[in-house]
Design a protein around this motif. Structure first.
Motif, mmCIF file in Angstrom:
data_model
loop_
_atom_site.group_PDB
_atom_site.id
_atom_site.type_symbol
_atom_site.label_atom_id
_atom_site.label_comp_id
_atom_site.label_asym_id
_atom_site.label_seq_id
_atom_site.Cartn_x
_atom_site.Cartn_y
_atom_site.Cartn_z
ATOM 1 N N ALA B 225 14.865 -24.383 37.057
ATOM 2 C CA ALA B 225 13.529 -24.345 36.598
ATOM 3 C C ALA B 225 13.099 -22.656 36.665
ATOM 4 O O ALA B 225 12.845 -22.282 35.616
ATOM 5 C CB ALA B 225 12.465 -24.941 37.934
ATOM 6 N N TYR B 226 13.419 -22.095 37.705
ATOM 7 C CA TYR B 226 13.343 -20.614 37.666
ATOM 8 C C TYR B 226 14.082 -19.962 36.316
ATOM 9 O O TYR B 226 13.478 -19.058 35.768
ATOM 10 C CB TYR B 226 13.793 -19.735 38.914
ATOM 11 C CG TYR B 226 13.434 -18.447 39.106
ATOM 12 C CD1 TYR B 226 11.994 -18.157 38.936
ATOM 13 C CD2 TYR B 226 14.349 -17.351 39.162
ATOM 14 C CE1 TYR B 226 11.213 -16.924 39.054
ATOM 15 C CE2 TYR B 226 13.578 -16.336 39.520
ATOM 16 C CZ TYR B 226 12.255 -16.050 39.226
ATOM 17 O OH TYR B 226 11.836 -14.493 39.451
ATOM 18 N N THR B 227 15.262 -20.268 36.325
ATOM 19 C CA THR B 227 16.232 -19.649 35.283
ATOM 20 C C THR B 227 15.529 -20.001 33.995
ATOM 21 O O THR B 227 15.664 -19.028 32.875
ATOM 22 C CB THR B 227 17.549 -20.370 35.484
ATOM 23 O OG1 THR B 227 18.157 -19.961 36.574
ATOM 24 C CG2 THR B 227 18.361 -19.297 34.311
ATOM 25 N N ILE B 228 15.095 -21.196 33.480
ATOM 26 C CA ILE B 228 14.468 -21.429 32.306
ATOM 27 C C ILE B 228 13.171 -20.600 32.188
ATOM 28 O O ILE B 228 12.865 -20.198 31.010
ATOM 29 C CB ILE B 228 14.112 -23.027 32.575
ATOM 30 C CG1 ILE B 228 15.658 -23.901 32.288
ATOM 31 C CG2 ILE B 228 13.181 -23.378 31.388
ATOM 32 C CD1 ILE B 228 15.293 -25.225 32.218
ATOM 33 N N THR B 229 12.390 -20.510 33.233
ATOM 34 C CA THR B 229 11.121 -19.642 33.159
ATOM 35 C C THR B 229 11.379 -18.156 32.671
ATOM 36 O O THR B 229 11.005 -17.779 31.652
ATOM 37 C CB THR B 229 10.566 -19.642 34.574
ATOM 38 O OG1 THR B 229 10.179 -20.753 34.993
ATOM 39 C CG2 THR B 229 9.121 -18.794 34.237
ATOM 40 N N LEU B 230 12.638 -17.816 33.194
ATOM 41 C CA LEU B 230 13.115 -16.286 32.991
ATOM 42 C C LEU B 230 13.634 -16.280 31.649
ATOM 43 O O LEU B 230 13.240 -15.525 30.706
ATOM 44 C CB LEU B 230 14.067 -15.903 33.787
ATOM 45 C CG LEU B 230 13.865 -15.434 35.207
ATOM 46 C CD1 LEU B 230 15.214 -15.061 35.972
ATOM 47 C CD2 LEU B 230 12.997 -14.304 35.475
ATOM 48 N N GLY B 231 14.241 -17.363 31.046
ATOM 49 C CA GLY B 231 14.783 -17.346 29.840
ATOM 50 C C GLY B 231 13.672 -17.350 28.822
ATOM 51 O O GLY B 231 13.661 -16.663 27.486
ATOM 52 N N GLN B 232 12.805 -18.399 29.043
ATOM 53 C CA GLN B 232 11.462 -18.332 27.919
ATOM 54 C C GLN B 232 10.582 -17.160 28.052
ATOM 55 O O GLN B 232 10.361 -16.769 26.900
ATOM 56 C CB GLN B 232 10.607 -19.480 28.514
ATOM 57 C CG GLN B 232 11.187 -20.934 28.017
ATOM 58 C CD GLN B 232 10.491 -22.092 28.604
ATOM 59 O OE1 GLN B 232 9.790 -21.856 29.634
ATOM 60 N NE2 GLN B 232 10.820 -23.166 28.070
ATOM 61 N N SER B 233 10.594 -16.426 29.060
ATOM 62 C CA SER B 233 9.853 -15.073 28.939
ATOM 63 C C SER B 233 10.515 -14.166 28.188
ATOM 64 O O SER B 233 9.906 -13.567 27.492
ATOM 65 C CB SER B 233 9.506 -14.497 30.349
ATOM 66 O OG SER B 233 10.639 -14.223 30.869
ATOM 67 N N VAL B 234 11.682 -14.221 28.151
ATOM 68 C CA VAL B 234 12.757 -13.366 27.396
ATOM 69 C C VAL B 234 12.450 -13.470 25.936
ATOM 70 O O VAL B 234 12.274 -12.585 24.962
ATOM 71 C CB VAL B 234 14.044 -13.421 27.744
ATOM 72 C CG1 VAL B 234 15.022 -12.625 26.620
ATOM 73 C CG2 VAL B 234 14.402 -12.749 29.036
ATOM 74 N N LEU B 235 12.740 -14.912 25.514
ATOM 75 C CA LEU B 235 12.309 -15.438 24.288
ATOM 76 C C LEU B 235 10.961 -14.815 23.660
ATOM 77 O O LEU B 235 10.841 -14.349 22.598
ATOM 78 C CB LEU B 235 12.491 -16.902 24.211
ATOM 79 C CG LEU B 235 14.084 -17.228 24.380
ATOM 80 C CD1 LEU B 235 14.152 -18.781 24.117
ATOM 81 C CD2 LEU B 235 15.007 -16.478 23.540
ATOM 82 N N LYS B 236 9.968 -15.103 24.563
ATOM 83 C CA LYS B 236 8.648 -14.797 24.196
ATOM 84 C C LYS B 236 8.528 -13.215 23.989
ATOM 85 O O LYS B 236 8.092 -12.893 22.942
ATOM 86 C CB LYS B 236 7.676 -15.287 25.234
ATOM 87 C CG LYS B 236 6.365 -15.536 24.687
ATOM 88 C CD LYS B 236 5.467 -16.104 25.645
ATOM 89 C CE LYS B 236 5.934 -17.235 26.573
ATOM 90 N NZ LYS B 236 5.058 -17.615 27.577
ATOM 91 N N ALA B 237 9.053 -12.532 24.738
ATOM 92 C CA ALA B 237 9.157 -10.901 24.577
ATOM 93 C C ALA B 237 9.579 -10.630 23.081
ATOM 94 O O ALA B 237 9.386 -9.752 22.595
ATOM 95 C CB ALA B 237 9.756 -10.315 25.782
ATOM 96 N N ARG B 238 10.828 -11.341 22.776
ATOM 97 C CA ARG B 238 11.540 -10.971 21.702
ATOM 98 C C ARG B 238 10.786 -11.352 20.527
ATOM 99 O O ARG B 238 10.835 -10.575 19.391
ATOM 100 C CB ARG B 238 12.834 -12.035 21.805
ATOM 101 C CG ARG B 238 13.913 -11.727 22.389
ATOM 102 C CD ARG B 238 15.079 -10.768 21.931
ATOM 103 N NE ARG B 238 16.046 -10.336 22.883
ATOM 104 C CZ ARG B 238 17.158 -10.798 22.983
ATOM 105 N NH1 ARG B 238 17.753 -11.841 22.473
ATOM 106 N NH2 ARG B 238 17.959 -10.027 24.014
ATOM 107 N N ALA B 239 10.052 -12.744 20.520
ATOM 108 C CA ALA B 239 9.331 -13.103 19.422
ATOM 109 C C ALA B 239 8.418 -12.103 19.031
ATOM 110 O O ALA B 239 7.919 -11.944 17.829
ATOM 111 C CB ALA B 239 8.900 -14.420 19.798
ATOM 112 N N THR B 240 7.575 -11.371 20.102
ATOM 113 C CA THR B 240 6.436 -10.850 19.976
ATOM 114 C C THR B 240 6.653 -9.105 19.648
ATOM 115 O O THR B 240 5.862 -8.251 19.555
ATOM 116 C CB THR B 240 5.442 -10.608 21.033
ATOM 117 O OG1 THR B 240 6.073 -10.145 22.176
ATOM 118 C CG2 THR B 240 4.942 -11.887 21.471
ATOM 119 N N ARG B 241 8.123 -8.795 19.724
ATOM 120 C CA ARG B 241 8.510 -7.435 19.528
ATOM 121 C C ARG B 241 8.296 -6.940 17.848
ATOM 122 O O ARG B 241 8.683 -7.802 17.123
ATOM 123 C CB ARG B 241 9.717 -7.352 19.943
ATOM 124 C CG ARG B 241 10.311 -5.780 20.239
ATOM 125 C CD ARG B 241 11.635 -5.569 20.964
ATOM 126 N NE ARG B 241 12.686 -6.387 20.303
ATOM 127 C CZ ARG B 241 13.834 -6.740 20.731
ATOM 128 N NH1 ARG B 241 14.141 -6.126 21.874
ATOM 129 N NH2 ARG B 241 14.875 -7.281 19.888
#
Lengths: 241, 241
Positions: B225-241
């Motif tokens: 669960a924690y890894t998925i959370t981390l991964g999603q936050s990375v993806l979100k950061a990518r998207a808004t960049r």
DNA sequence: GATTTTTCATTTGTCAGACATTTAATTGTC
DNA sequence: GACAATTAAATGTCTGACAAATGAAAAATC
């Protein structure tokens, strides 16, 4: 004394170089490699050597070649089907060549398969349940050969795995389930043992329908225990023959 | 419209023929194939074509070649190491090339890994527990790069899998764990998230020592669960960049 | 006679050049 | 503009050659 560590051939070296270009992302899916002649010039070898290197990569489905003008070698898009086929080949050979104990292989296979029960119970579709019921029908047919029974068994378990609705999971499990088939083919299934297995298959489908993951898991455990029993009796019969 | 179904080349055909000879047991481990010249005569092709076929098989570790008199191509004994290396390559490419969702890959990986918890709790050895503690030490080091952290993470989980004491299981799981590494490398681990992960690693080792499979499983679920959370936050950061 | 050295045949690894085949773009023709 | 012929580029295959490795047999040596 034999050295046994022969220096890698030129074609192997070149293949490795291109492979790491692909794996490390310097070459992307769909990219075209230089022509064989150009590669030969670049690496200072003959075209025949380059071709051998390219065939190595083609054997791993890393590249695909097209003939004609504007043809050449292209970085291949590895499909699930190709990847699965390769994985099954490798796993089958590994099990076949290393005198793996039937019990060890079986334990691994069912441990992996049980890893998808909770997801499968959650996500199973009616279409997949129907597919599983169809396989049970096939398995119930009288006069079925042992090999056909095994093949249907594999199909049943593949559908079970697909219920988890995760392609990556299906890919990994396909290797462990299908690689067992040659080992399973050594077993002679009596009418008695077939009935036992089919009963368990029926209960698995019923439990999936009810989304009862715990019961599915229990049935798989029983199936594992029963399969190991069957395998051991075969081995015993072999030994005393 | 492009045809895309080009007829298989001679070298591919010959490779397939020999491959099935091996897979179906007509050629056994250690058997020597005819020399390239003989194979060329048998199949009515040139030596170059035969060589391309043999290189294909060598790329799959099906055969190995030795030079010199009484050398030639021999059916290879597929070791765990070779098989694992191939499986990791295939799995890594599959994940890298197919735009697999991070979540899907993660789900599959942890589902598989959790399949070995009960066996691991039962059979864990002190040596493997020590290996895991060592990796935790490494992960705790200040100034560690993200990549080194990931590499140690992989080593930790491999040791966890090895605790199950089933080579076949280790082989299959190596593919799913190691193939995730490139995806994991995209994640930036803050000091905060590292601490979180290391805590979970510590509790896993402690639970294994107590042979408490249920708690290990719970910790792995948290880690997923924690890894998925981390991964999603990375993806979100990518998207808004 | 035993041991070392040499020779030798076999086999893979590599090269060079040639021709066949496939394929898409170009050119020519109506 | 549509269709056919030409052409260029690329892979697929063949031939013949030589280099390098390697184990076995033959020869030389003690």
């Amino acid at each position: 004394m034999k050295n046994h560590v022969s220096p890698p051939s030129l074609s192997a070296t070149i293949a490795d170089a291109i492979r790491s270009d692909i794996v490390d992302g310097r070459l992307l899916v769909g990219d075209r490699l230089p022509s064989e002649t150009e590669l030969a010039d670049q690496h200072g070898v003959s075209r025949a050597t380059v071709r051998e290197a390219l065939k190595r990569l083609a054997a791993q489905s890393l590249i695909r070649t097209e003939r004609g003008a504007f043809g050449g070698a292209f970085v291949n898009h590895l499909s699930y089907e190709e990847a699965r086929a390769q994985q099954v080949t490798t796993s089958t050979l590994l099990l076949g060549m290393n005198a793996i104990g039937f019990q060890v292989a079986c334990e691994a296979r069912y441990a992996l398969e049980r890893s998808c029960t909770s997801l499968a119970a959650e996500r199973r579709t009616d279409a997949l349940l129907d597919a599983m019921r169809k396989e049970i029908e096939i398995q119930s047919a009288p006069g079925l050969t042992d090999e056909a029974f095994c093949a249907s068994d594999v199909a049943f378990h593949r559908a079970l795995v697909d219920c988890a609705g995760n392609e990556v999971l299906s890919y990994h499990l396909a290797g462990s389930v299908e690689a067992m088939q040659p080992l399973m083919n050594m077993i002679t299934f009596t009418a008695r043992s077939r009935a036992e297995i089919i009963d368990l298959h029926r209960s698995i489908v019923a439990d999936l329908e009810k989304r009862d993951a715990v019961s599915v898991d229990r049935a798989l455990a029983k199936l594992e225990a029963y399969t190991i029993t069957l395998g051991q009796s075969v081995l015993k019969a072999r030994a005393t023959r």
